[in-house]
Design a protein around this motif. Structure first.
Motif, short mmCIF file in Angstrom:
data_model
loop_
_atom_site.label_atom_id
_atom_site.label_comp_id
_atom_site.label_asym_id
_atom_site.label_seq_id
_atom_site.Cartn_x
_atom_site.Cartn_y
_atom_site.Cartn_z
N GLN A 88 1.04 -1.10 -0.06
CA GLN A 88 0.16 -0.14 0.02
C GLN A 88 0.84 1.29 -0.15
O GLN A 88 0.45 2.13 -0.74
CB GLN A 88 -0.91 0.03 1.17
CG GLN A 88 -0.13 -0.04 2.46
CD GLN A 88 -1.10 -0.61 3.67
OE1 GLN A 88 -1.89 -1.64 3.31
NE2 GLN A 88 -1.04 -0.23 4.83
N ILE A 92 0.20 3.95 -2.96
CA ILE A 92 -0.10 5.27 -2.51
C ILE A 92 0.79 6.36 -3.02
O ILE A 92 0.53 7.44 -3.58
CB ILE A 92 -0.52 5.34 -1.00
CG1 ILE A 92 -1.80 4.42 -0.87
CG2 ILE A 92 -0.85 6.88 -0.61
CD1 ILE A 92 -2.03 4.03 0.62
N PHE A 103 -7.92 8.20 -5.75
CA PHE A 103 -7.27 6.97 -5.18
C PHE A 103 -8.10 6.25 -4.12
O PHE A 103 -8.79 6.82 -3.14
CB PHE A 103 -5.89 7.26 -4.41
CG PHE A 103 -5.28 6.01 -4.33
CD1 PHE A 103 -3.92 5.60 -5.01
CD2 PHE A 103 -5.42 5.30 -3.15
CE1 PHE A 103 -3.30 4.31 -4.69
CE2 PHE A 103 -4.73 4.00 -2.80
CZ PHE A 103 -3.74 3.51 -3.71
N PHE A 105 -8.51 3.54 -1.24
CA PHE A 105 -8.06 2.57 -0.44
C PHE A 105 -8.81 1.67 0.40
O PHE A 105 -9.75 2.31 0.78
CB PHE A 105 -6.94 3.09 0.36
CG PHE A 105 -6.33 2.19 1.25
CD1 PHE A 105 -5.14 1.31 1.01
CD2 PHE A 105 -6.71 2.10 2.79
CE1 PHE A 105 -4.51 0.59 1.94
CE2 PHE A 105 -6.00 1.11 3.40
CZ PHE A 105 -5.00 0.53 2.98
N SER A 145 -4.64 3.77 5.46
CA SER A 145 -5.91 4.49 5.47
C SER A 145 -5.66 5.87 5.84
O SER A 145 -5.88 6.90 5.42
CB SER A 145 -7.04 3.97 6.60
OG SER A 145 -7.95 4.81 6.75
N CYS A 148 -3.63 8.20 3.28
CA CYS A 148 -4.51 8.77 2.39
C CYS A 148 -5.02 9.86 2.83
O CYS A 148 -5.26 11.04 2.47
CB CYS A 148 -5.54 7.38 1.96
SG CYS A 148 -5.10 6.34 0.99
N TYR A 152 -4.30 13.65 1.82
CA TYR A 152 -5.73 14.60 1.55
C TYR A 152 -5.69 15.95 2.04
O TYR A 152 -5.88 17.09 1.80
CB TYR A 152 -6.88 13.89 1.69
CG TYR A 152 -8.22 14.76 1.39
CD1 TYR A 152 -8.91 15.15 0.39
CD2 TYR A 152 -8.75 15.28 2.79
CE1 TYR A 152 -9.73 15.99 0.45
CE2 TYR A 152 -10.00 15.99 2.65
CZ TYR A 152 -10.50 16.33 1.50
OH TYR A 152 -11.30 17.18 1.33
N PHE A 159 -7.61 11.47 -2.40
CA PHE A 159 -7.42 9.99 -1.89
C PHE A 159 -8.21 9.55 -0.74
O PHE A 159 -8.04 10.22 0.36
CB PHE A 159 -5.80 9.98 -1.60
CG PHE A 159 -4.89 9.84 -2.46
CD1 PHE A 159 -5.09 10.60 -3.73
CD2 PHE A 159 -3.41 8.97 -2.45
CE1 PHE A 159 -4.23 10.53 -4.80
CE2 PHE A 159 -2.75 9.14 -3.41
CZ PHE A 159 -2.86 9.91 -4.76
N SER A 161 -10.55 6.90 1.67
CA SER A 161 -10.39 5.04 2.03
C SER A 161 -11.89 4.61 2.64
O SER A 161 -12.35 5.42 2.91
CB SER A 161 -9.21 4.85 3.18
OG SER A 161 -9.63 5.69 4.33
N ASN A 232 -11.34 13.27 4.39
CA ASN A 232 -10.17 12.60 5.18
C ASN A 232 -10.30 11.60 6.03
O ASN A 232 -9.68 11.05 6.61
CB ASN A 232 -9.26 13.83 5.64
CG ASN A 232 -10.06 14.48 6.81
OD1 ASN A 232 -11.17 14.33 7.04
ND2 ASN A 232 -8.89 14.93 7.93
#
Length: 314
Positions: A88, A92, A103, A105, A145, A148, A152, A159, A161, A232
């Motif tokens: 990951q 990422i 993206f 996740f 997570s 990401c 952001y 991005f 999750s 986020n």
């Protein structure tokens, strides 16, 4: 997403990734970038970086992971942590460096604390320790997570999750050493029927409760989020329905036609007693699951019967 957006589905040959490919194609997204493990080792940082520099996908769906059931997770915590962190972080960061616009996740419900208030709300992540039997996998997923989220917040990139409930569906693995609970039970009950056994024993007390989501629904939800969600904070993907392990075993017993007895083994771990995602947020956005558990299990059993010889699950 536009229909001609270049979309890279990482892990497209796996359970979740293959469902994303099916749903994307069904919805008219045809510009898909796909690589097998032999073509691209996602633990190879240099290889992943080179791939992104060449392809520059506009959207990335991270469905790649080392996965397994409670037995595999508890016996191989180091590998579940290390390999998933490698995969990951490579994906990422390379996506971020090469201008990926969106993206997705995919986390896991095991990210929630062991004693989390039920149903589990997204803000409860990191408020306690995850369940010990899958701690390595859970910590890796939490890390992805959060990365990401940081990207952001710091750079404004889209991005996101999602945290799906326990996944099952077409393309699942029925290898008894590595499979999740549903395919493991399907295979065990089927083989017990074929061999004329009097009983099948399941791990734990049978009282643990789980929520399951079919991968076709999960993929549909993920595509929905790519088009309608930006935050986020992670967001749950679930059905809002749960079933005990003993009840699940009884349902699978009927679907497979096994006529013997279902026994429990309390000496084996139950894992987290209850794990129900609060999916209010995604439901309020307008997405809801379509496939009922019994229908999904019946479909999966039929797929297993048609593929078990080809896959070597005999």
């Amino acid at each position: 997403m536009n229909k001609d957006t270049k979309i890279y589905v990482a892990g497209h040959t796996g359970l979740v990734g293959s469902a994303f490919v099916r749903q994307l194609q069904k919805k008219g997204y045809q510009n898909l970038v796909l690589r097998t493990h032999c073509e691209l080792d996602l633990t190879d940082q240099a290889g992943v970086k080179e791939f992104f520099e060449k392809e520059k996908p506009g959207v990335v769906i991270d469905a790649a992971a080392k996965v397994g059931g409670i037995k595999a997770n508890s016996e191989h915590m180091a590998e579940f942590y290390y390999i998933n962190m490698q995969i990951q972080q490579n994906l990422i960061w390379s996506a971020f460096e090469n201008g990926t616009k969106k993206f997705l996740f995919l986390g896991s419900a095991c990210m929630y604390p062991t004693n989390c208030e039920q149903p589990m709300r997204e803000e409860k992540i990191l408020t306690g320790l995850p369940e010990l039997t899958n701690e390595g996998y859970a910590l890796a997923k939490i890390g992805g997570s959060r990365l990401c989220s940081y990207l952001y917040r710091q750079y404004g990139v889209e991005f996101i999750s999602a945290i799906p409930a326990n996944a099952y569906g077409i393309g699942d693995s029925f290898d008894l050493n590595h499979s999740h609970v549903i395919p493991a039970l399907i295979r065990r009950f089927h083989e017990a029927k074929e061999q004329g056994r009097a009983s099948v024993t399941i791990w734990g007390t049978g009282m643990a409760l789980r929520e399951f989501i079919n991968t076709d629904d999960m993929a549909d939800a993920g595509i929905f989020l790519l088009n309608h969600y930006l935050s986020n904070q992670p967001i749950n993907i679930g059905t809002g329905e749960e079933i005990s392990m003993l009840e699940l075993a009884e349902v699978i017993k009927k679907i497979t036609g096994f006529e013997g007895e279902v026994l429990t083994d309390p000496s084996k771990p139950d894992g987290m007693y209850r794990r129900l995602c609060d999916s209010t947020r995604i439901h309020e956005l307008g997405w809801n699951p379509q496939k009922a558990l019994h229908a999904g299990l019946t479909e999966l059993y039929e797929w297993y019967l048609n593929n078990k010889k080809l896959k070597g699950w005999i």
